[in-house]
Design a protein around this motif. Structure first.
Motif, PDB file in Angstrom:
ATOM      1  N   LYS A   1       0.916  -1.082  -0.431  1.00 14.74           N
ATOM      2  CA  LYS A   1      -0.421  -0.396   0.502  1.00 14.74           C
ATOM      3  C   LYS A   1       0.840   1.273  -0.086  1.00 14.74           C
TER       4      LYS A   1
ATOM      5  N   THR B   1      -1.359   4.785   3.328  1.00 21.68           N
ATOM      6  CA  THR B   1      -3.503   4.916   3.665  1.00 21.68           C
ATOM      7  C   THR B   1      -3.205   3.554   4.516  1.00 21.68           C
ATOM      8  N   MET B   2      -4.393   3.347   5.174  1.00 20.95           N
ATOM      9  CA  MET B   2      -4.825   2.527   5.476  1.00 20.95           C
ATOM     10  C   MET B   2      -5.252   1.292   5.210  1.00 20.95           C
ATOM     11  N   GLY B   3      -5.311  -0.314   6.075  1.00 24.70           N
ATOM     12  CA  GLY B   3      -5.792  -0.943   5.456  1.00 24.70           C
ATOM     13  C   GLY B   3      -5.179  -2.441   5.351  1.00 24.70           C
ATOM     14  N   GLY B   4      -4.012  -2.317   5.558  1.00 22.75           N
ATOM     15  CA  GLY B   4      -3.445  -3.308   4.822  1.00 22.75           C
ATOM     16  C   GLY B   4      -3.165  -4.268   5.485  1.00 22.75           C
ATOM     17  N   THR B   5      -3.305  -4.404   6.893  1.00 24.63           N
ATOM     18  CA  THR B   5      -3.073  -5.143   7.598  1.00 24.63           C
ATOM     19  C   THR B   5      -4.065  -5.700   8.152  1.00 24.63           C
ATOM     20  N   THR B   6      -5.352  -4.888   7.573  1.00 26.45           N
ATOM     21  CA  THR B   6      -6.509  -6.079   8.046  1.00 26.45           C
ATOM     22  C   THR B   6      -6.638  -6.369   6.829  1.00 26.45           C
TER      23      THR B   6
ATOM     24  N   ARG C   1     -12.644   0.331   2.334  1.00 24.21           N
ATOM     25  CA  ARG C   1     -13.333   1.027   2.699  1.00 24.21           C
ATOM     26  C   ARG C   1     -14.563   1.961   1.770  1.00 24.21           C
TER      27      ARG C   1
ATOM     28  N   PRO D   1     -16.052  -3.859   1.881  1.00 22.49           N
ATOM     29  CA  PRO D   1     -16.301  -1.895   2.357  1.00 22.49           C
ATOM     30  C   PRO D   1     -15.712  -1.693   3.500  1.00 22.49           C
TER      31      PRO D   1
ATOM     32  N   ARG E   1     -16.887  -0.302   6.538  1.00 20.61           N
ATOM     33  CA  ARG E   1     -17.535  -0.685   8.080  1.00 20.61           C
ATOM     34  C   ARG E   1     -17.255  -1.227   9.448  1.00 20.61           C
TER      35      ARG E   1
ATOM     36  N   ILE F   1     -14.963  -4.480  10.494  1.00 17.45           N
ATOM     37  CA  ILE F   1     -13.389  -4.505   9.822  1.00 17.45           C
ATOM     38  C   ILE F   1     -12.948  -3.389  10.119  1.00 17.45           C
TER      39      ILE F   1
ATOM     40  N   VAL G   1      -8.340  -5.745  12.729  1.00 16.44           N
ATOM     41  CA  VAL G   1      -6.773  -6.272  13.553  1.00 16.44           C
ATOM     42  C   VAL G   1      -7.025  -6.404  15.458  1.00 16.44           C
TER      43      VAL G   1
HETATM   44  N1  LIG Z   1     -12.884  -1.574   5.704  1.00 21.51           N
HETATM   45  C1  LIG Z   1     -13.071  -1.126   6.598  1.00 21.51           C
HETATM   46  N2  LIG Z   1     -13.799   0.353   6.333  1.00 21.51           N
HETATM   47  C2  LIG Z   1     -13.304   1.161   7.513  1.00 21.51           C
HETATM   48  N3  LIG Z   1     -12.251   1.539   8.237  1.00 21.51           N
HETATM   49  C3  LIG Z   1     -10.876   0.500   8.105  1.00 21.51           C
HETATM   50  C4  LIG Z   1     -11.449  -0.128   7.180  1.00 21.51           C
HETATM   51  N4  LIG Z   1     -10.279  -0.569   6.786  1.00 21.51           N
HETATM   52  C5  LIG Z   1      -9.258  -0.511   7.679  1.00 21.51           C
HETATM   53  N5  LIG Z   1      -9.683   0.514   8.125  1.00 21.51           N
HETATM   54  C6  LIG Z   1      -9.458   2.311   8.704  1.00 21.51           C
HETATM   55  O1  LIG Z   1      -7.778   1.700   9.255  1.00 21.51           O
HETATM   56  C7  LIG Z   1      -7.113   2.195  10.166  1.00 21.51           C
HETATM   57  C8  LIG Z   1      -5.917   0.794   9.796  1.00 21.51           C
HETATM   58  O2  LIG Z   1      -6.185  -0.863   9.880  1.00 21.51           O
HETATM   59  P1  LIG Z   1      -4.656  -1.547   9.496  1.00 21.51           P
HETATM   60  O3  LIG Z   1      -5.651  -2.479   8.299  1.00 21.51           O
HETATM   61  O4  LIG Z   1      -3.858  -1.527  10.521  1.00 21.51           O
HETATM   62  O5  LIG Z   1      -3.853  -0.411   8.554  1.00 21.51           O
HETATM   63  P2  LIG Z   1      -2.572  -0.472   8.278  1.00 21.51           P
HETATM   64  O6  LIG Z   1      -1.858  -1.757   8.384  1.00 21.51           O
HETATM   65  O7  LIG Z   1      -2.401  -0.026   6.048  1.00 21.51           O
HETATM   66  O8  LIG Z   1      -1.870   0.533   8.965  1.00 21.51           O
HETATM   67  C9  LIG Z   1      -8.975   0.874  11.035  1.00 21.51           C
HETATM   68  O9  LIG Z   1      -8.701   0.706  12.592  1.00 21.51           O
HETATM   69  C10 LIG Z   1      -9.448   1.472  10.684  1.00 21.51           C
HETATM   70  O10 LIG Z   1      -9.823   3.277  10.599  1.00 21.51           O
END
Ligand SMILES: Nc1ncnc2c1ncn2[C@@H]1O[C@H](COP(=O)(O)OP(=O)(O)O)[C@@H](O)[C@H]1O
Ligand SMILES: [Mg+2]
Length: 221
Positions: free
Chosen positions: A7, A10-15, A150, A185, A187, A190, A194
Protein backbone atom coordinates in the motif's frame (compact mmCIF):
# COMPACT_ATOMS: atom_id res chain seq x y z
CA UNK A 1 3.48 -19.17 -3.50
CA UNK A 2 3.87 -15.70 -2.04
CA UNK A 3 1.23 -12.96 -2.03
CA UNK A 4 2.36 -9.46 -1.00
CA UNK A 5 -0.05 -6.99 0.56
CA UNK A 6 1.27 -3.54 -0.34
CA UNK A 7 0.00 0.00 0.00
CA UNK A 8 0.99 3.60 -0.34
CA UNK A 9 0.62 5.69 2.86
CA UNK A 10 -2.97 4.67 3.58
CA UNK A 11 -4.91 2.34 5.84
CA UNK A 12 -6.33 -1.15 5.65
CA UNK A 13 -3.23 -3.12 4.68
CA UNK A 14 -2.94 -5.26 7.80
CA UNK A 15 -6.70 -5.78 8.00
CA UNK A 16 -6.73 -7.00 4.42
CA UNK A 17 -3.73 -9.28 4.94
CA UNK A 18 -5.11 -10.95 8.08
CA UNK A 19 -8.67 -11.38 6.85
CA UNK A 20 -7.44 -12.66 3.45
CA UNK A 21 -5.30 -15.22 5.29
CA UNK A 22 -8.36 -16.21 7.31
CA UNK A 23 -10.50 -16.59 4.17
CA UNK A 24 -7.80 -18.60 2.39
CA UNK A 25 -7.51 -20.89 5.37
CA UNK A 26 -11.26 -21.45 5.50
CA UNK A 27 -11.20 -22.18 1.77
CA UNK A 28 -8.90 -25.11 2.54
CA UNK A 29 -5.47 -23.59 1.86
CA UNK A 30 -2.57 -23.87 4.23
CA UNK A 31 -1.31 -20.36 4.90
CA UNK A 32 1.61 -18.68 6.62
CA UNK A 33 1.94 -14.96 7.31
CA UNK A 34 4.98 -12.69 7.39
CA UNK A 35 4.96 -9.26 8.97
CA UNK A 36 7.25 -6.91 7.07
CA UNK A 37 5.83 -3.74 8.64
CA UNK A 38 7.81 -2.32 11.53
CA UNK A 39 4.55 -1.64 13.38
CA UNK A 40 4.29 -5.44 13.79
CA UNK A 41 0.52 -5.34 14.14
CA UNK A 42 -0.07 -8.46 12.04
CA UNK A 43 2.32 -10.32 14.24
CA UNK A 44 0.55 -9.09 17.40
CA UNK A 45 -2.83 -10.09 15.90
CA UNK A 46 -1.50 -13.59 15.21
CA UNK A 47 -0.01 -13.85 18.70
CA UNK A 48 -3.01 -12.56 20.65
CA UNK A 49 -6.06 -13.94 18.87
CA UNK A 50 -7.09 -17.59 19.05
CA UNK A 51 -8.81 -17.86 15.67
CA UNK A 52 -6.06 -16.13 13.68
CA UNK A 53 -5.41 -18.74 11.00
CA UNK A 54 -1.64 -19.20 11.11
CA UNK A 55 1.74 -18.35 12.51
CA UNK A 56 3.07 -14.88 11.76
CA UNK A 57 6.82 -14.57 11.27
CA UNK A 58 8.46 -11.20 11.79
CA UNK A 59 10.13 -10.27 8.52
CA UNK A 60 10.64 -6.49 8.38
CA UNK A 61 13.97 -6.66 6.67
CA UNK A 62 15.44 -5.33 3.42
CA UNK A 63 17.11 -8.75 3.18
CA UNK A 64 13.65 -10.35 2.76
CA UNK A 65 14.59 -11.98 -0.56
CA UNK A 66 17.79 -13.50 0.80
CA UNK A 67 16.89 -14.41 4.37
CA UNK A 68 13.09 -14.87 4.61
CA UNK A 69 11.91 -16.06 1.20
CA UNK A 70 14.25 -19.07 0.87
CA UNK A 71 13.03 -20.48 4.22
CA UNK A 72 9.32 -20.39 3.27
CA UNK A 73 7.32 -23.50 2.50
CA UNK A 74 6.62 -22.72 -1.15
CA UNK A 75 3.94 -25.41 -1.41
CA UNK A 76 1.55 -23.36 0.76
CA UNK A 77 0.21 -19.80 0.45
CA UNK A 78 2.51 -17.31 2.12
CA UNK A 79 1.23 -13.80 2.72
CA UNK A 80 3.42 -10.85 3.55
CA UNK A 81 2.14 -7.57 4.98
CA UNK A 82 4.29 -4.56 4.03
CA UNK A 83 4.19 -1.12 5.61
CA UNK A 84 3.72 2.18 3.77
CA UNK A 85 5.77 1.91 0.61
CA UNK A 86 7.03 5.52 0.95
CA UNK A 87 8.41 4.83 4.43
CA UNK A 88 9.90 1.40 3.78
CA UNK A 89 10.98 1.40 0.14
CA UNK A 90 13.88 -0.95 0.84
CA UNK A 91 11.63 -3.62 2.34
CA UNK A 92 9.03 -3.20 -0.43
CA UNK A 93 11.77 -3.57 -3.06
CA UNK A 94 12.94 -6.77 -1.39
CA UNK A 95 9.42 -8.23 -1.32
CA UNK A 96 8.74 -7.29 -4.94
CA UNK A 97 11.89 -9.12 -5.93
CA UNK A 98 10.30 -12.47 -5.02
CA UNK A 99 6.53 -12.19 -4.71
CA UNK A 100 4.24 -14.03 -7.14
CA UNK A 101 1.36 -11.62 -6.72
CA UNK A 102 1.01 -8.11 -5.32
CA UNK A 103 -2.27 -6.76 -3.93
CA UNK A 104 -2.26 -3.01 -3.44
CA UNK A 105 -4.74 -1.63 -0.92
CA UNK A 106 -6.14 1.85 -1.55
CA UNK A 107 -9.45 3.51 -0.82
CA UNK A 108 -11.40 5.18 -3.63
CA UNK A 109 -10.59 8.74 -2.57
CA UNK A 110 -8.50 11.55 -4.05
CA UNK A 111 -5.81 11.49 -1.33
CA UNK A 112 -5.32 7.74 -1.74
CA UNK A 113 -5.37 7.97 -5.53
CA UNK A 114 -2.77 10.76 -5.39
CA UNK A 115 -0.57 8.86 -2.95
CA UNK A 116 -0.63 5.87 -5.27
CA UNK A 117 -0.14 7.68 -8.56
CA UNK A 118 1.71 10.92 -7.80
CA UNK A 119 2.94 11.12 -4.19
CA UNK A 120 4.33 14.50 -3.14
CA UNK A 121 7.37 12.63 -1.80
CA UNK A 122 8.75 9.27 -2.81
CA UNK A 123 8.57 7.11 -5.90
CA UNK A 124 5.11 6.22 -7.21
CA UNK A 125 4.32 2.59 -6.44
CA UNK A 126 3.77 1.79 -10.12
CA UNK A 127 7.39 2.72 -10.80
CA UNK A 128 8.63 0.72 -7.82
CA UNK A 129 6.75 -2.33 -9.12
CA UNK A 130 7.95 -1.83 -12.67
CA UNK A 131 11.62 -1.52 -11.75
CA UNK A 132 11.42 -4.69 -9.62
CA UNK A 133 11.56 -6.58 -12.94
CA UNK A 134 15.31 -5.99 -13.08
CA UNK A 135 15.86 -8.11 -9.96
CA UNK A 136 13.30 -10.83 -10.62
CA UNK A 137 14.08 -14.24 -12.02
CA UNK A 138 11.33 -13.84 -14.66
CA UNK A 139 12.61 -10.42 -15.71
CA UNK A 140 9.01 -9.19 -15.39
CA UNK A 141 7.22 -7.37 -12.57
CA UNK A 142 4.82 -9.45 -10.46
CA UNK A 143 1.12 -9.64 -11.33
CA UNK A 144 -0.40 -6.71 -9.47
CA UNK A 145 -3.99 -5.87 -8.55
CA UNK A 146 -5.49 -2.91 -6.74
CA UNK A 147 -7.92 -3.84 -3.98
CA UNK A 148 -10.27 -0.99 -3.17
CA UNK A 149 -11.12 -0.84 0.52
CA UNK A 150 -13.30 1.38 2.69
CA UNK A 151 -15.87 1.48 -0.12
CA UNK A 152 -19.05 3.22 0.97
CA UNK A 153 -22.24 1.44 -0.10
CA UNK A 154 -24.10 3.49 -2.71
CA UNK A 155 -21.17 5.81 -3.42
CA UNK A 156 -19.99 6.41 -6.98
CA UNK A 157 -16.34 6.67 -5.88
CA UNK A 158 -15.33 3.01 -6.33
CA UNK A 159 -16.51 3.09 -9.93
CA UNK A 160 -14.89 6.47 -10.58
CA UNK A 161 -11.48 5.48 -9.18
CA UNK A 162 -11.62 2.04 -10.81
CA UNK A 163 -11.99 3.85 -14.12
CA UNK A 164 -9.16 6.29 -13.43
CA UNK A 165 -6.83 3.49 -12.31
CA UNK A 166 -7.63 1.27 -15.27
CA UNK A 167 -7.25 3.99 -17.88
CA UNK A 168 -4.15 5.78 -16.58
CA UNK A 169 -5.85 8.83 -15.07
CA UNK A 170 -7.82 11.75 -16.50
CA UNK A 171 -5.48 12.22 -19.45
CA UNK A 172 -4.71 8.53 -19.92
CA UNK A 173 -0.95 9.02 -19.65
CA UNK A 174 -0.41 7.39 -16.23
CA UNK A 175 0.23 3.73 -15.48
CA UNK A 176 -2.75 1.44 -15.94
CA UNK A 177 -3.71 -0.76 -13.02
CA UNK A 178 -5.64 -4.01 -12.79
CA UNK A 179 -8.43 -3.39 -10.29
CA UNK A 180 -10.13 -6.27 -8.53
CA UNK A 181 -13.90 -6.27 -8.81
CA UNK A 182 -14.09 -7.37 -5.17
CA UNK A 183 -14.38 -4.27 -3.00
CA UNK A 184 -13.87 -4.21 0.74
CA UNK A 185 -16.70 -2.19 2.26
CA UNK A 186 -16.32 0.58 4.81
CA UNK A 187 -17.56 -1.18 7.95
CA UNK A 188 -17.06 -0.72 11.65
CA UNK A 189 -16.52 -4.47 12.13
CA UNK A 190 -13.70 -4.40 9.56
CA UNK A 191 -12.28 -1.13 10.93
CA UNK A 192 -11.85 -2.83 14.29
CA UNK A 193 -10.70 -6.24 13.05
CA UNK A 194 -6.95 -6.04 13.72
CA UNK A 195 -6.28 -7.59 17.12
CA UNK A 196 -9.73 -9.14 17.44
CA UNK A 197 -11.32 -12.48 16.48
CA UNK A 198 -11.70 -13.02 12.74
CA UNK A 199 -14.86 -15.11 12.99
CA UNK A 200 -17.58 -12.54 12.28
CA UNK A 201 -19.81 -12.65 9.21
CA UNK A 202 -18.93 -9.06 8.28
CA UNK A 203 -15.21 -9.89 8.49
CA UNK A 204 -15.60 -12.96 6.31
CA UNK A 205 -17.90 -12.23 3.36
CA UNK A 206 -15.80 -9.66 1.41
CA UNK A 207 -12.64 -11.72 1.81
CA UNK A 208 -14.39 -14.92 0.73
CA UNK A 209 -15.35 -13.02 -2.42
CA UNK A 210 -11.72 -11.95 -2.81
CA UNK A 211 -10.54 -15.57 -2.59
CA UNK A 212 -13.14 -16.57 -5.19
CA UNK A 213 -12.00 -13.81 -7.53
CA UNK A 214 -8.29 -14.62 -7.12
CA UNK A 215 -9.09 -18.25 -7.82
CA UNK A 216 -11.11 -17.34 -10.93
CA UNK A 217 -8.23 -15.17 -12.14
CA UNK A 218 -5.96 -18.19 -11.85
CA UNK A 219 -3.69 -16.90 -9.08
CA UNK A 220 -4.47 -19.51 -6.42
CA UNK A 221 -3.48 -23.17 -6.46
N1 LIG B 1 -12.88 -1.79 5.62
C1 LIG B 1 -12.67 -0.79 6.47
N2 LIG B 1 -13.69 0.02 6.83
C2 LIG B 1 -13.46 1.06 7.65
N3 LIG B 1 -12.28 1.37 8.18
C3 LIG B 1 -11.24 0.62 7.87
C4 LIG B 1 -11.36 -0.51 6.99
N4 LIG B 1 -10.14 -1.09 6.88
C5 LIG B 1 -9.30 -0.36 7.62
N5 LIG B 1 -9.95 0.66 8.23
C6 LIG B 1 -9.38 1.71 9.09
O1 LIG B 1 -7.99 1.72 8.97
C7 LIG B 1 -7.38 1.58 10.23
C8 LIG B 1 -6.07 0.90 10.06
O2 LIG B 1 -6.22 -0.39 9.50
P1 LIG B 1 -4.94 -1.31 9.31
O3 LIG B 1 -5.38 -2.49 8.55
O4 LIG B 1 -4.26 -1.52 10.60
O5 LIG B 1 -4.09 -0.36 8.35
P2 LIG B 1 -2.57 -0.36 7.95
O6 LIG B 1 -2.03 -1.73 8.23
O7 LIG B 1 -2.63 -0.07 6.48
O8 LIG B 1 -1.91 0.70 8.74
C9 LIG B 1 -8.41 0.84 11.06
O9 LIG B 1 -8.24 1.05 12.42
C10 LIG B 1 -9.65 1.50 10.55
O10 LIG B 1 -9.83 2.76 11.14
MG1 LIG C 1 -0.38 -2.30 9.24
Amino acid sequence: MLIASLKPRTMGGTTNTGLLAYALSRAGHTVACYDADESLQLSAWGRDVDDFPCEVTIADTPAFAETVYPKMDHSIINLVDAGHAENHPDIVDAILEVTDLAIVTVSPTKPDYDRLTQPERGTPLAKVIKRSAALRESGKPPATFVLLNRCQAGSGSPKKYTGLLQTGGEDGTGPRWNVLSTRIPRREDIASAVGFPCNKATRKAPYDALVTELKQLGYLP
